[in-house]
Design a protein around this motif. Structure first.
Motif, PDB file in Angstrom:
ATOM      1  N   LYS A  85      24.527 -24.633  -3.602  1.00 39.25           N
ATOM      2  CA  LYS A  85      25.415 -25.164  -2.575  1.00 39.25           C
ATOM      3  C   LYS A  85      26.142 -24.017  -1.882  1.00 39.25           C
ATOM      4  CE  LYS A  85      26.328 -29.339  -5.318  1.00 39.25           C
ATOM      5  NZ  LYS A  85      27.379 -30.169  -5.954  1.00 39.25           N
ATOM      6  N   ASP A  86      26.206 -24.063  -0.552  1.00 37.54           N
ATOM      7  CA  ASP A  86      26.907 -23.018   0.202  1.00 37.54           C
ATOM      8  C   ASP A  86      28.305 -23.452   0.622  1.00 37.54           C
ATOM      9  OD1 ASP A  86      24.792 -21.190   0.062  1.00 37.54           O
ATOM     10  OD2 ASP A  86      23.806 -22.076   1.808  1.00 37.54           O
ATOM     11  N   PHE A  87      28.446 -24.693   1.095  1.00 34.65           N
ATOM     12  CA  PHE A  87      29.730 -25.209   1.555  1.00 34.65           C
ATOM     13  C   PHE A  87      29.900 -26.650   1.104  1.00 34.65           C
ATOM     14  CE2 PHE A  87      28.569 -22.122   4.933  1.00 34.65           C
ATOM     15  CZ  PHE A  87      29.683 -21.308   4.906  1.00 34.65           C
ATOM     16  N   TYR A  88      31.142 -27.118   1.191  1.00 33.01           N
ATOM     17  CA  TYR A  88      31.417 -28.551   1.073  1.00 33.01           C
ATOM     18  C   TYR A  88      32.423 -28.927   2.159  1.00 33.01           C
ATOM     19  CZ  TYR A  88      35.484 -26.774  -1.510  1.00 33.01           C
ATOM     20  OH  TYR A  88      36.613 -26.082  -1.879  1.00 33.01           O
ATOM     21  N   THR A 101      34.972 -33.406  -0.555  1.00 33.58           N
ATOM     22  CA  THR A 101      34.378 -32.307  -1.322  1.00 33.58           C
ATOM     23  C   THR A 101      33.088 -32.698  -2.039  1.00 33.58           C
ATOM     24  OG1 THR A 101      35.793 -32.850  -3.220  1.00 33.58           O
ATOM     25  CG2 THR A 101      36.600 -31.181  -1.662  1.00 33.58           C
ATOM     26  N   SER A 102      32.758 -33.980  -2.053  1.00 34.66           N
ATOM     27  CA  SER A 102      31.506 -34.407  -2.680  1.00 34.66           C
ATOM     28  C   SER A 102      30.300 -34.173  -1.777  1.00 34.66           C
ATOM     29  CB  SER A 102      31.573 -35.893  -3.056  1.00 34.66           C
ATOM     30  OG  SER A 102      31.659 -36.709  -1.897  1.00 34.66           O
ATOM     31  N   VAL A 103      30.554 -33.841  -0.502  1.00 39.19           N
ATOM     32  CA  VAL A 103      29.473 -33.613   0.463  1.00 39.19           C
ATOM     33  C   VAL A 103      29.238 -32.112   0.610  1.00 39.19           C
ATOM     34  CG1 VAL A 103      28.708 -33.934   2.851  1.00 39.19           C
ATOM     35  CG2 VAL A 103      30.018 -35.732   1.693  1.00 39.19           C
ATOM     36  N   SER A 104      28.047 -31.668   0.246  1.00 45.82           N
ATOM     37  CA  SER A 104      27.722 -30.237   0.269  1.00 45.82           C
ATOM     38  C   SER A 104      26.746 -29.907   1.391  1.00 45.82           C
ATOM     39  CB  SER A 104      27.109 -29.817  -1.068  1.00 45.82           C
ATOM     40  OG  SER A 104      28.027 -30.035  -2.122  1.00 45.82           O
ATOM     41  N   LEU A 105      26.840 -28.663   1.861  1.00 45.47           N
ATOM     42  CA  LEU A 105      25.978 -28.180   2.935  1.00 45.47           C
ATOM     43  C   LEU A 105      25.258 -26.920   2.485  1.00 45.47           C
ATOM     44  CD1 LEU A 105      28.896 -29.235   4.218  1.00 45.47           C
ATOM     45  CD2 LEU A 105      27.747 -28.680   6.365  1.00 45.47           C
ATOM     46  N   GLN A 106      24.012 -26.806   2.875  1.00 45.41           N
ATOM     47  CA  GLN A 106      23.203 -25.633   2.593  1.00 45.41           C
ATOM     48  C   GLN A 106      22.877 -24.939   3.908  1.00 45.41           C
ATOM     49  OE1 GLN A 106      20.863 -22.853   0.439  1.00 45.41           O
ATOM     50  NE2 GLN A 106      22.306 -24.394  -0.285  1.00 45.41           N
ATOM     51  N   GLU A 163      23.761 -32.616   1.189  1.00 41.14           N
ATOM     52  CA  GLU A 163      23.539 -33.725   2.130  1.00 41.14           C
ATOM     53  C   GLU A 163      23.031 -33.237   3.482  1.00 41.14           C
ATOM     54  OE1 GLU A 163      25.198 -35.261  -1.168  1.00 41.14           O
ATOM     55  OE2 GLU A 163      26.146 -33.645  -0.014  1.00 41.14           O
ATOM     56  N   ILE A 164      23.409 -32.013   3.861  1.00 40.04           N
ATOM     57  CA  ILE A 164      23.025 -31.471   5.171  1.00 40.04           C
ATOM     58  C   ILE A 164      22.524 -30.052   4.991  1.00 40.04           C
ATOM     59  CG2 ILE A 164      23.807 -30.881   7.517  1.00 40.04           C
ATOM     60  CD1 ILE A 164      26.111 -33.046   5.614  1.00 40.04           C
ATOM     61  N   CYS A 165      21.501 -29.690   5.759  1.00 36.22           N
ATOM     62  CA  CYS A 165      21.025 -28.309   5.797  1.00 36.22           C
ATOM     63  C   CYS A 165      21.114 -27.803   7.231  1.00 36.22           C
ATOM     64  CB  CYS A 165      19.581 -28.218   5.296  1.00 36.22           C
ATOM     65  SG  CYS A 165      19.012 -26.521   5.041  1.00 36.22           S
ATOM     66  N   ILE A 166      21.696 -26.612   7.394  1.00 28.29           N
ATOM     67  CA  ILE A 166      21.877 -25.992   8.710  1.00 28.29           C
ATOM     68  C   ILE A 166      20.974 -24.769   8.785  1.00 28.29           C
ATOM     69  CG2 ILE A 166      23.553 -24.984  10.305  1.00 28.29           C
ATOM     70  CD1 ILE A 166      25.714 -26.474   8.608  1.00 28.29           C
ATOM     71  N   GLY A 224      24.431 -29.333  18.439  1.00 31.20           N
ATOM     72  CA  GLY A 224      25.602 -29.918  19.086  1.00 31.20           C
ATOM     73  C   GLY A 224      26.000 -31.270  18.508  1.00 31.20           C
ATOM     74  N   GLY A 225      25.097 -31.898  17.763  1.00 28.17           N
ATOM     75  CA  GLY A 225      25.414 -33.176  17.145  1.00 28.17           C
ATOM     76  C   GLY A 225      25.937 -33.060  15.732  1.00 28.17           C
ATOM     77  N   LEU A 226      26.050 -31.828  15.218  1.00 26.01           N
ATOM     78  CA  LEU A 226      26.422 -31.640  13.829  1.00 26.01           C
ATOM     79  C   LEU A 226      27.837 -32.118  13.516  1.00 26.01           C
ATOM     80  CD1 LEU A 226      25.943 -30.592  10.983  1.00 26.01           C
ATOM     81  CD2 LEU A 226      26.539 -28.278  11.792  1.00 26.01           C
ATOM     82  N   LYS A 227      28.808 -31.719  14.332  1.00 28.52           N
ATOM     83  CA  LYS A 227      30.190 -32.094  14.048  1.00 28.52           C
ATOM     84  C   LYS A 227      30.366 -33.615  14.094  1.00 28.52           C
ATOM     85  CE  LYS A 227      32.181 -27.731  15.689  1.00 28.52           C
ATOM     86  NZ  LYS A 227      33.067 -27.061  16.662  1.00 28.52           N
ATOM     87  N   GLY A 228      29.687 -34.256  15.014  1.00 24.19           N
ATOM     88  CA  GLY A 228      29.743 -35.717  15.073  1.00 24.19           C
ATOM     89  C   GLY A 228      29.117 -36.351  13.847  1.00 24.19           C
ATOM     90  N   TYR A 229      28.027 -35.760  13.372  1.00 23.30           N
ATOM     91  CA  TYR A 229      27.368 -36.282  12.177  1.00 23.30           C
ATOM     92  C   TYR A 229      28.248 -36.116  10.940  1.00 23.30           C
ATOM     93  CZ  TYR A 229      23.828 -37.063   8.582  1.00 23.30           C
ATOM     94  OH  TYR A 229      23.149 -37.549   7.491  1.00 23.30           O
ATOM     95  N   LEU A 230      28.979 -35.020  10.868  1.00 18.71           N
ATOM     96  CA  LEU A 230      29.841 -34.779   9.719  1.00 18.71           C
ATOM     97  C   LEU A 230      30.978 -35.798   9.626  1.00 18.71           C
ATOM     98  CD1 LEU A 230      30.129 -30.856   9.690  1.00 18.71           C
ATOM     99  CD2 LEU A 230      28.639 -32.327   8.299  1.00 18.71           C
ATOM    100  N   LYS A 231      31.380 -36.350  10.771  1.00 12.55           N
ATOM    101  CA  LYS A 231      32.431 -37.361  10.770  1.00 12.55           C
ATOM    102  C   LYS A 231      32.009 -38.603   9.990  1.00 12.55           C
ATOM    103  CE  LYS A 231      34.563 -35.996  15.166  1.00 12.55           C
ATOM    104  NZ  LYS A 231      34.896 -36.432  16.548  1.00 12.55           N
ATOM    105  N   HIS A 232      30.722 -38.782   9.857  1.00  8.77           N
ATOM    106  CA  HIS A 232      30.189 -39.936   9.116  1.00  8.77           C
ATOM    107  C   HIS A 232      30.643 -39.899   7.651  1.00  8.77           C
ATOM    108  CE1 HIS A 232      27.292 -42.799   7.462  1.00  8.77           C
ATOM    109  NE2 HIS A 232      26.880 -41.872   6.630  1.00  8.77           N
ATOM    110  N   PHE A 233      30.963 -38.692   7.149  1.00 12.55           N
ATOM    111  CA  PHE A 233      31.306 -38.543   5.740  1.00 12.55           C
ATOM    112  C   PHE A 233      32.815 -38.468   5.500  1.00 12.55           C
ATOM    113  CE2 PHE A 233      27.102 -36.650   6.315  1.00 12.55           C
ATOM    114  CZ  PHE A 233      26.377 -37.277   5.327  1.00 12.55           C
ATOM    115  N   THR A 234      33.610 -38.489   6.552  1.00 11.45           N
ATOM    116  CA  THR A 234      35.055 -38.326   6.384  1.00 11.45           C
ATOM    117  C   THR A 234      35.829 -39.579   6.751  1.00 11.45           C
ATOM    118  OG1 THR A 234      35.268 -37.418   8.612  1.00 11.45           O
ATOM    119  CG2 THR A 234      34.900 -35.866   6.835  1.00 11.45           C
TER     120      THR A 234
END
Length: 266
Positions: A115-118, A123-128, A192-195, A256-266
């Motif tokens: 895991k690189d970020f959460y 904090t249960s949602v991690s990003l690679q 949950e997400i890979c960038i 450009g859709g990433l920040k909007g997608y992340l709102k789904h988890f908050t």
């Protein structure tokens, strides 16, 4: 009227992004990142010269290389792999800011768990983050170039300093079409997400040891202003990714859709 699929929208935007990338990247690479680009694309320098961030990255990558491979002088290509990854993380952090955790420079006995970020708000949602580079010159190719032109190492980097990755349009398009990333099963299952990030600097592997401050041009002992320029090429929910298979630009969702997608988890 049929319901609009958010994935289809991001795929269509990604197609447009690739067209812009193919058109603008030759000017971008020839000006070392000073060409204006899309606002949703991260193009700022991560660090310059021998500042504290550069030292921190070098220390971490040296320690990680020593931990898994031994003497860094014998495994300098692995050191470069780690550093490319950290530069990608720095790029993502600059783009997402307080939405995600800080970059982790701790050394763990059993690794970081893939895991690189959460998300700071969940904090249960991690990003690679997966990072590849635009132009990687390995040792055999490097010395072939030196022998062909009768240059030593310093002369080679002096001759390339002003050109950066100065490729013509058709060459850029070919390189971009072949650009790929991979994610393994552990990374897929734990995030949950890979960038996906593209590092624009030329990287020379297998010849760089811990005495060199950075990657690429600062192989020279002379003072050269080195900055790392990256493009956030896209993202994908990990449940849509197949482990250990090639992932290309065309397979990604528009960044450009990433920040909007992340709102789904908050």
């Amino acid at each position: 009227m049929p319901e609009i699929n958010w994935m289809t929208i991001l795929e269509s935007q990604q197609d447009e992004f690739i067209i812009k990338l193919n058109y603008k990247i030759p000017a971008f690479t020839s000006t070392r990142g000073r060409c204006d680009f899309d606002g949703a694309t991260h193009l700022e320098a991560v660090c310059d010269g021998d500042d504290e961030k550069e030292k921190q990255m070098n220390w971490f990558c040296e320690e990680l290389t020593y931990k898994y491979y031994g003497d860094i002088d014998d495994f300098s290509d692995e050191f470069i792999n780690y550093k490319i990854g950290k530069i990608g993380e720095e790029s993502v952090k600059q783009y997402l800011g307080e939405l995600i955790s800080d970059i982790d420079y701790k050394l763990y006995e059993g690794g970081d768990g893939g895991k690189d970020f959460y998300l700071t708000n969940n904090t249960s949602v991690s990003l690679q983050v997966k990072t590849t580079c635009f132009d990687r010159t390995l040792e055999n190719n490097f010395y072939s170039v030196l022998n062909e032109h009768g240059l030593d190492e310093c002369e080679y980097f002096h001759s390339n300093e002003d050109y950066y990755v100065n490729l013509k349009h058709d060459q850029c398009e070919k390189v971009l079409n072949q650009m790929k990333w991979k994610i393994n099963k552990q990374e897929r299952d734990k995030n949950e997400i890979c960038i996906f990030v593209l590092l624009l600097n030329q990287v020379v592997g297998e010849i760089i040891c811990q005495n060199f401050g950075g990657i690429g041009y600062d192989y020279l002992e002379t003072e050269i202003d080195v900055s790392y320029s990256s493009i956030l090429c896209g993202f994908k929910p990990t449940y849509l990714l197949k482990p250990d298979t090639d992932i290309y630009l065309k397979d990604l969702f528009y960044i450009g859709g990433l920040k909007g997608y992340l709102k789904h988890f908050t």
